[in-house]
Design a protein around this motif. Structure first.
Motif, PDB file in Angstrom:
ATOM      1  N   ALA A  81       7.364  -9.638  -1.981  1.00 55.47           N
ATOM      2  CA  ALA A  81       6.236  -9.137  -2.786  1.00 55.47           C
ATOM      3  C   ALA A  81       5.643  -7.883  -2.162  1.00 55.47           C
ATOM      4  O   ALA A  81       5.367  -6.890  -2.851  1.00 55.47           O
ATOM      5  CB  ALA A  81       5.172 -10.226  -2.908  1.00 55.47           C
ATOM      6  N   LEU A  85       5.659  -4.106  -3.747  1.00 55.18           N
ATOM      7  CA  LEU A  85       4.382  -3.418  -3.983  1.00 55.18           C
ATOM      8  C   LEU A  85       4.356  -2.054  -3.285  1.00 55.18           C
ATOM      9  O   LEU A  85       3.709  -1.116  -3.742  1.00 55.18           O
ATOM     10  CB  LEU A  85       3.231  -4.294  -3.457  1.00 55.18           C
ATOM     11  N   TRP A 213      -2.810  -3.330   0.147  1.00 54.43           N
ATOM     12  CA  TRP A 213      -2.744  -4.186  -1.042  1.00 54.43           C
ATOM     13  C   TRP A 213      -3.662  -3.676  -2.154  1.00 54.43           C
ATOM     14  O   TRP A 213      -3.623  -4.176  -3.266  1.00 54.43           O
ATOM     15  CB  TRP A 213      -3.074  -5.639  -0.699  1.00 54.43           C
ATOM     16  N   TYR A 217      -2.784  -0.505  -6.534  1.00 52.29           N
ATOM     17  CA  TYR A 217      -3.500  -0.831  -7.773  1.00 52.29           C
ATOM     18  C   TYR A 217      -4.495   0.266  -8.133  1.00 52.29           C
ATOM     19  O   TYR A 217      -4.670   0.603  -9.300  1.00 52.29           O
ATOM     20  CB  TYR A 217      -4.199  -2.194  -7.629  1.00 52.29           C
ATOM     21  N   ASP A 304      -0.074 -10.214 -10.136  1.00 56.69           N
ATOM     22  CA  ASP A 304      -0.190  -8.756 -10.195  1.00 56.69           C
ATOM     23  C   ASP A 304      -1.386  -8.340 -11.066  1.00 56.69           C
ATOM     24  O   ASP A 304      -2.191  -7.471 -10.701  1.00 56.69           O
ATOM     25  CB  ASP A 304       1.121  -8.231 -10.783  1.00 56.69           C
ATOM     26  N   ASP A 305      -1.521  -9.018 -12.173  1.00 51.65           N
ATOM     27  CA  ASP A 305      -2.599  -8.704 -13.121  1.00 51.65           C
ATOM     28  C   ASP A 305      -3.978  -8.976 -12.500  1.00 51.65           C
ATOM     29  O   ASP A 305      -4.926  -8.209 -12.678  1.00 51.65           O
ATOM     30  CB  ASP A 305      -2.361  -9.577 -14.358  1.00 51.65           C
ATOM     31  N   TYR A 307      -4.715  -8.863  -9.285  1.00 49.91           N
ATOM     32  CA  TYR A 307      -5.024  -7.826  -8.285  1.00 49.91           C
ATOM     33  C   TYR A 307      -5.440  -6.518  -8.955  1.00 49.91           C
ATOM     34  O   TYR A 307      -6.280  -5.787  -8.425  1.00 49.91           O
ATOM     35  CB  TYR A 307      -3.829  -7.604  -7.354  1.00 49.91           C
TER      36      TYR A 307
END
Ligand SMILES: Cc1ncc(COP(=O)(O)O)c(C=O)c1O
Length: 485
Positions: A81, A85, A213, A217, A304-305, A307
């Motif tokens: 993951a 990312l 992280w 985004y 994912d959504d 975050y």
């Protein structure tokens, strides 16, 4: 005082009640008013889920993945993951990304330095090139691993690629960039630094422990941030802490390498003793599965959504706090609030350390940063998604705190204390001296009350004296109280 080993065992409910009572002295980990140490997404039910997952795997030992394949599966899933990312995995320019789960950012950085050092056994005196804004954990890594440290001055709070390139020498084994830096929350020009390192055949580590992280985004939400991940040629390793913006409970970070060959010198193997052959990818040998399971549960539950939504809340909170600082006379933004940090400085008429106390008195816990080189003292705010709910209350309290700070005036240290802080050498800092200082500053019982006097004192001391004073103070705190028996 709490007695860890009572003569007779204490009932479970009572033990828990005692622990809850102890915890009441702590700063609030939830509620969007603590701007350091904790990362709070304020997602209902997430704590309970992470706790349950932690409990399921707390006694599993990461020492041997063949004995506990559940842990191996979870670690590989977390690494996959993180790799995806951060620009790696199938279909990318870094399809062979591998990694290890460590206990935190510091361990990830120590291991990145170890891997780079041990990949060059022919370099007798290996060196590490970092920008001055890189996290202190690199200095710790250099110290532990006996690697020389070349600290390169920054320009406008960001690493200067030309100066970094010029600092690379024949003994350099690793060059570092931050994405972003902790103190100011700004992203270094990773592409230029990685290119300079690659040109010299040197590894380049991107420290994305703090923001790794959330940056992807924020970028997806439209933030104009430089490339910093494996899509950048020359980036050989990246660290990202899951216990920061992945919102996992403490004790999990991921160290990624572009391929398995780069990771190999990170491992430690030892067969030359009568017991089991020890093969450790990380510093610890026995490792609890608890933090790893809790991290996996957190990632899967948020998705994912989730975050993306949390990053949006964080971005909005940063904007509100940033606007509050801009609108308040007496303080100013010190760094562009381009990621998840708001860093402010005070005008001369406002004592920044008194301001921090005044904000704390209003329930806002910030992190003062001492003056360093030509940088003034600043105030750091790590902003997480939970702050979205409280951010609009910050502006009025900031204005009130600034006014109260002005009314109180600056900290005036007794001249003898001030003189000592400037003239003392680290060698002169003895336990007795620390005890006297702690008593003089009202710190004898270790409470974090008003800190302005302490910070003012440290602020005028050179870094080596700050280190000695704080180490002495920590030593004072970390002493058992022996009780009656
Ligand atoms: C950029 C960066 N690197 C490394 C670290 C060290 O992480 P840890 O405290 O998990 O060891 C931090 C911690 O804040 C950080 O911000």
């Amino acid at each position: 005082m709490i007695e860890a080993l009572p003569e007779w065992g204490v009932p479970a409910e009572q033990v828990l009640a005692e622990l809850r009572e102890l915890r009441t002295a702590d700063l609030p980990t939830h509620g969007g008013r603590l701007f350091a140490y904790v990362y709070d997404p304020a997602v209902p039910g997430l704590d309970e889920l992470a706790r349950a997952a932690y409990a399921l795997s707390a006694h599993v030992n990461g020492l041997d993945p063949t004995a506990f394949p559940s842990l191996l599966a979870m670690e590989n899933a977390l690494v996959a993951a993180a790799g995806r990312l951060l620009g790696g995995g199938p279909g990318t320019t870094a399809p062979e990304v591998v990694g290890s789960v460590t206990s935190g950012g510091t361990e990830s950085l120590i291991l990145a330095v170890k891997a780079a050092r041990d990949a060059q056994p022919g370099v007798a005196n290996p060196r590490l090139v970092i920008p001055a804004t890189a996290h202190a954990a690199f200095a710790k890594a250099a110290h532990y691993l006996r690697v020389g440290l070349d600290v390169v001055p920054v320009r406008e709070l960001r690493a200067d690629p030309a100066a970094m390139a010029a600092a690379i020498g024949p003994d350099t084994v690793l060059v570092v960039a931050s994405a972003p830096s902790y103190a100011h929350g700004v992203v270094d020009p990773v592409s230029d630094i990685a290119a300079a390192a690659a040109e010299r055949g040197v590894r380049c580590h991107v420290d994305a422990c703090f923001g790794g992280w959330v940056l992807p985004y924020l970028k997806r939400l439209g933030a104009d941030l430089p490339a910093f991940d494996f899509a950048v040629p020359g980036v050989t390793s990246i660290s990202v802490d899951l216990h920061k913006y992945a919102y996992a409970p403490k004790g999990v970070s991921v160290l990624l390498h572009r391929d398995a060959a780069l990771r190999m010198p990170q491992f430690f193997a030892y067969a030359d003793w009568p017991g089991y052959t020890m093969i450790n990818p990380v510093i610890s040998s026995t490792r609890s599965g608890g933090p790893i399971a809790a991290a996996l549960a957190t990632l899967r539950h948020l998705g994912d959504d989730g975050y993306l939504r949390l990053a949006e809340q964080t971005r909005d909170a940063v904007r509100i706090l940033g606007d509050a600082v801009r609108a308040t006379d007496g303080v100013r933004l010190f760094a562009p609030p381009e990621t998840s940090v708001v860093c402010l400085a005070a005008e001369p008429e406002v004592d920044l350390f008194v301001l921090a106390d005044e904000l704390a008195a209003r329930g806002w816990h910030t992190q003062p940063q001492l003056a360093y080189g030509n940088l003034p003292a600043t105030m750091h705010l790590t902003v997480t998604a939970a702050v979205a709910a409280t951010a609009t209350d910050f502006g009025p309290d900031l204005a009130a705190a600034v006014a109260a700070t002005g009314a109180r005036g600056p900290v005036v240290l007794p001249p003898e204390l001030l003189g000592a802080a400037i003239a003392l050498t680290p060698e002169q800092v003895t336990p007795d001296l620390i005890e006297g200082l702690a008593a003089g500053l009202g710190l004898a019982d270790g409470g974090a009350g008003p800190m302005a006097a302490v910070n003012s004192l440290l602020n005028v001391a050179p870094p080596a004296l700050r280190e000695a004073l704080l180490a002495g103070f920590l030593s004072l705190l970390q002493r058992p109280s022996w009780g009656e028996r």
